[in-house]
Motif scaffolding. Structure first.
Motif, mmCIF file in Angstrom:
data_model
loop_
_atom_site.group_PDB
_atom_site.id
_atom_site.type_symbol
_atom_site.label_atom_id
_atom_site.label_comp_id
_atom_site.label_asym_id
_atom_site.label_seq_id
_atom_site.Cartn_x
_atom_site.Cartn_y
_atom_site.Cartn_z
ATOM 1 N N LYS A 31 29.054 -76.419 18.190
ATOM 2 C CA LYS A 31 27.597 -76.595 18.126
ATOM 3 C C LYS A 31 27.100 -76.496 16.687
ATOM 4 O O LYS A 31 26.245 -77.280 16.262
ATOM 5 C CB LYS A 31 26.914 -75.535 18.988
ATOM 6 C CG LYS A 31 27.152 -75.684 20.482
ATOM 7 C CD LYS A 31 26.473 -74.541 21.244
ATOM 8 C CE LYS A 31 26.692 -74.638 22.730
ATOM 9 N NZ LYS A 31 26.055 -73.507 23.456
ATOM 10 N N ALA A 32 27.631 -75.533 15.946
ATOM 11 C CA ALA A 32 27.169 -75.304 14.581
ATOM 12 C C ALA A 32 27.566 -76.442 13.640
ATOM 13 O O ALA A 32 26.815 -76.785 12.720
ATOM 14 C CB ALA A 32 27.719 -73.982 14.058
ATOM 15 N N LYS A 33 28.713 -77.043 13.880
ATOM 16 C CA LYS A 33 29.236 -78.049 12.958
ATOM 17 C C LYS A 33 29.129 -79.482 13.471
ATOM 18 O O LYS A 33 29.580 -80.411 12.796
ATOM 19 C CB LYS A 33 30.695 -77.725 12.617
ATOM 20 C CG LYS A 33 30.835 -76.417 11.844
ATOM 21 C CD LYS A 33 32.247 -76.202 11.326
ATOM 22 C CE LYS A 33 32.331 -74.956 10.449
ATOM 23 N NZ LYS A 33 33.707 -74.722 9.935
ATOM 24 N N GLY A 34 28.559 -79.642 14.633
ATOM 25 C CA GLY A 34 28.339 -80.995 15.138
ATOM 26 C C GLY A 34 29.579 -81.686 15.662
ATOM 27 O O GLY A 34 29.657 -82.917 15.653
ATOM 28 N N TRP A 35 30.556 -80.912 16.120
ATOM 29 C CA TRP A 35 31.725 -81.520 16.730
ATOM 30 C C TRP A 35 31.342 -82.147 18.067
ATOM 31 O O TRP A 35 30.310 -81.802 18.657
ATOM 32 C CB TRP A 35 32.819 -80.478 16.952
ATOM 33 C CG TRP A 35 33.367 -79.858 15.702
ATOM 34 C CD1 TRP A 35 33.193 -80.298 14.415
ATOM 35 C CD2 TRP A 35 34.177 -78.677 15.615
ATOM 36 N NE1 TRP A 35 33.842 -79.475 13.529
ATOM 37 C CE2 TRP A 35 34.463 -78.468 14.233
ATOM 38 C CE3 TRP A 35 34.692 -77.791 16.544
ATOM 39 C CZ2 TRP A 35 35.237 -77.394 13.788
ATOM 40 C CZ3 TRP A 35 35.471 -76.718 16.110
ATOM 41 C CH2 TRP A 35 35.726 -76.534 14.745
ATOM 42 N N THR A 36 32.157 -83.055 18.538
ATOM 43 C CA THR A 36 31.879 -83.734 19.800
ATOM 44 C C THR A 36 32.389 -82.899 20.969
ATOM 45 O O THR A 36 33.576 -82.549 21.024
ATOM 46 C CB THR A 36 32.551 -85.118 19.832
ATOM 47 O OG1 THR A 36 31.993 -85.922 18.785
ATOM 48 C CG2 THR A 36 32.320 -85.810 21.171
ATOM 49 N N VAL A 37 31.502 -82.555 21.890
ATOM 50 C CA VAL A 37 31.865 -81.784 23.080
ATOM 51 C C VAL A 37 31.736 -82.683 24.302
ATOM 52 O O VAL A 37 30.656 -83.186 24.606
ATOM 53 C CB VAL A 37 30.986 -80.529 23.235
ATOM 54 C CG1 VAL A 37 31.358 -79.771 24.518
ATOM 55 C CG2 VAL A 37 31.127 -79.616 22.019
ATOM 56 N N VAL A 38 32.852 -82.889 24.986
ATOM 57 C CA VAL A 38 32.872 -83.724 26.189
ATOM 58 C C VAL A 38 32.413 -82.895 27.381
ATOM 59 O O VAL A 38 33.019 -81.868 27.699
ATOM 60 C CB VAL A 38 34.291 -84.263 26.453
ATOM 61 C CG1 VAL A 38 34.336 -85.025 27.771
ATOM 62 C CG2 VAL A 38 34.753 -85.150 25.304
ATOM 63 N N ASP A 39 31.341 -83.321 28.028
ATOM 64 C CA ASP A 39 30.900 -82.724 29.280
ATOM 65 C C ASP A 39 31.632 -83.470 30.397
ATOM 66 O O ASP A 39 31.287 -84.604 30.721
ATOM 67 C CB ASP A 39 29.384 -82.873 29.428
ATOM 68 C CG ASP A 39 28.828 -82.196 30.668
ATOM 69 O OD1 ASP A 39 29.480 -82.280 31.734
ATOM 70 O OD2 ASP A 39 27.739 -81.607 30.595
#
Length: 344
Positions: A321-329
């Motif tokens: 969240k802090a670094k803008g990585w891609t999180v797959v929901d």
């Protein structure tokens, strides 16, 4: 293995530690550049766009973010990233089943814990044995044999064992969207590697058929392997009950450096055990991609993150969240989770 579904795994019991003592599935080939949808099992949206935009940028010759093919290295965790990891790590399920298979050769196990409890289906007795007991089980089922004998036992188990919830072979519970992603990357000049806390000797027999990743592109935890001359006078490699390398947490960047020799530009994980690999990947110069599979789909798979004893996602989620990585929901981003049963 259904009788072990509720077994509590000790919180400190790292997969890499237990492994180191130590498919028939739908195989996705290279995807044609003319395909109307290169990632058909991914829903349209920010996550899919982040992937395709990154690949588009780094493969555009003459563009500011172009990356030569030789540097297009992608690393993937395995458990919880490429295949299911609940209700507990599949390699542990293999070890439990192997105790039953090997029991006739070990009559002493009938009175010796944790083997006695495991053979009797006594979850409490196995749980009481804790980490020490689980390590005993791993040592008994993963060492004292040649690498060929161990590989044979893994493949036989894969052909016969079934997941307690889905009643499917364990190696059919790979993620269809991730199969497509790896094929998509390879079609764009990437070399794909597995970098997992799981045992390297456990993964190598089946991953090529499952993922299209050859065994030499698998980095994992390992126990000592010793060269010796067999009784027949032929050389053999024996698996010894001694830890050699733990490919988990901070061990992952070390393993990447040792066995791959290039820093990835693209990496995917799903838990805090992958945090350092993602940090190492994104700290390099030039364009970088870090992705996390977030398990949010209790209906089609499982839903878990911060409180889970298996595949805990806490610190890595905060950093994403802090670094803008891609999180797959998983629930929102994937049209399907597993390949159709007909493909297995």
């Amino acid at each position: 293995m259904s009788e072990w579904k509720g077994l509590a795994i000790p919180k400190r019991f790292a997969l890499g530690t237990l492994i180191a003592l130590s498919i028939t599935v739908l195989r996705v080939g290279s995807i044609s550049a003319q395909s109307p949808d290169l990632l058909p099992s991914w829903n349209d949206g920010a996550t899919k766009t982040a992937i395709t935009d990154f690949v588009g940028r780094i493969t555009k010759e003459g563009g500011p973010d172009f990356v030569p093919p030789a540097e297009r290295i992608a690393t993937f965790d395995n458990d919880g990233t490429l295949w299911c990891e609940q209700p507990f790590y599949f390699q542990l399920a293999f070890a439990f089943d192997q105790v039953k298979t090997l029991a006739p050769k070990h009559p002493e196990w009938k009175t010796q814990q944790p083997f006695k409890g495991l053979l009797a289906g006594d979850k409490q007795a196995v749980a009481v044995a804790g980490e020490k007991g689980l390590l005993q089980i791993m040592a008994a089922t993963h060492t004292g044999m040649t690498i060929e004998a161990f590989s044979k036992s893994v493949l036989e188990w894969m052909a016969s064992a079934r997941h307690p919830r889905f009643d499917r072979p364990y190696n059919s519970l790979v993620y269809q969207p991730m199969l497509e992603l790896m094929a998509y990357l390879r079609s764009n000049g990437f070399k794909t590697f597995i970098v997992s806390g799981g045992g390297v000797e456990f993964m190598r027999p089946w991953v090529e058929k499952a993922y299209g990743i050859p065994p030499e592109q698998v980095v994992g935890s390992s126990g000592v392997v010793k060269f010796e001359m067999g009784a027949d006078g032929k050389p053999e490699l024996m698996k010894i009950a001694k830890v050699e390398f733990i490919d988990d947490g901070p061990g992952k960047p070390v393993g990447i450096n040792r066995f791959i020799g290039r820093r990835p530009i693209f990496a995917f994980g799903n838990s805090d055990g992958d945090l350092q690999m993602l940090q190492w990947t994104t700290s390099g110069q030039g364009p970088r991609f870090a992705g996390i599979v977030h398990h949010t789909d209790a209906e089609r798979e499982y839903a878990y993150d911060r409180q889970s004893k298996i595949g805990k996602l806490d610190k890595a989620w905060d950093e994403a969240k802090a670094k803008g990585w891609t999180v797959v929901d998983m629930k929102q981003d994937w049209k399907t989770v597993f390949p159709d049963k007909g493909g297995n």
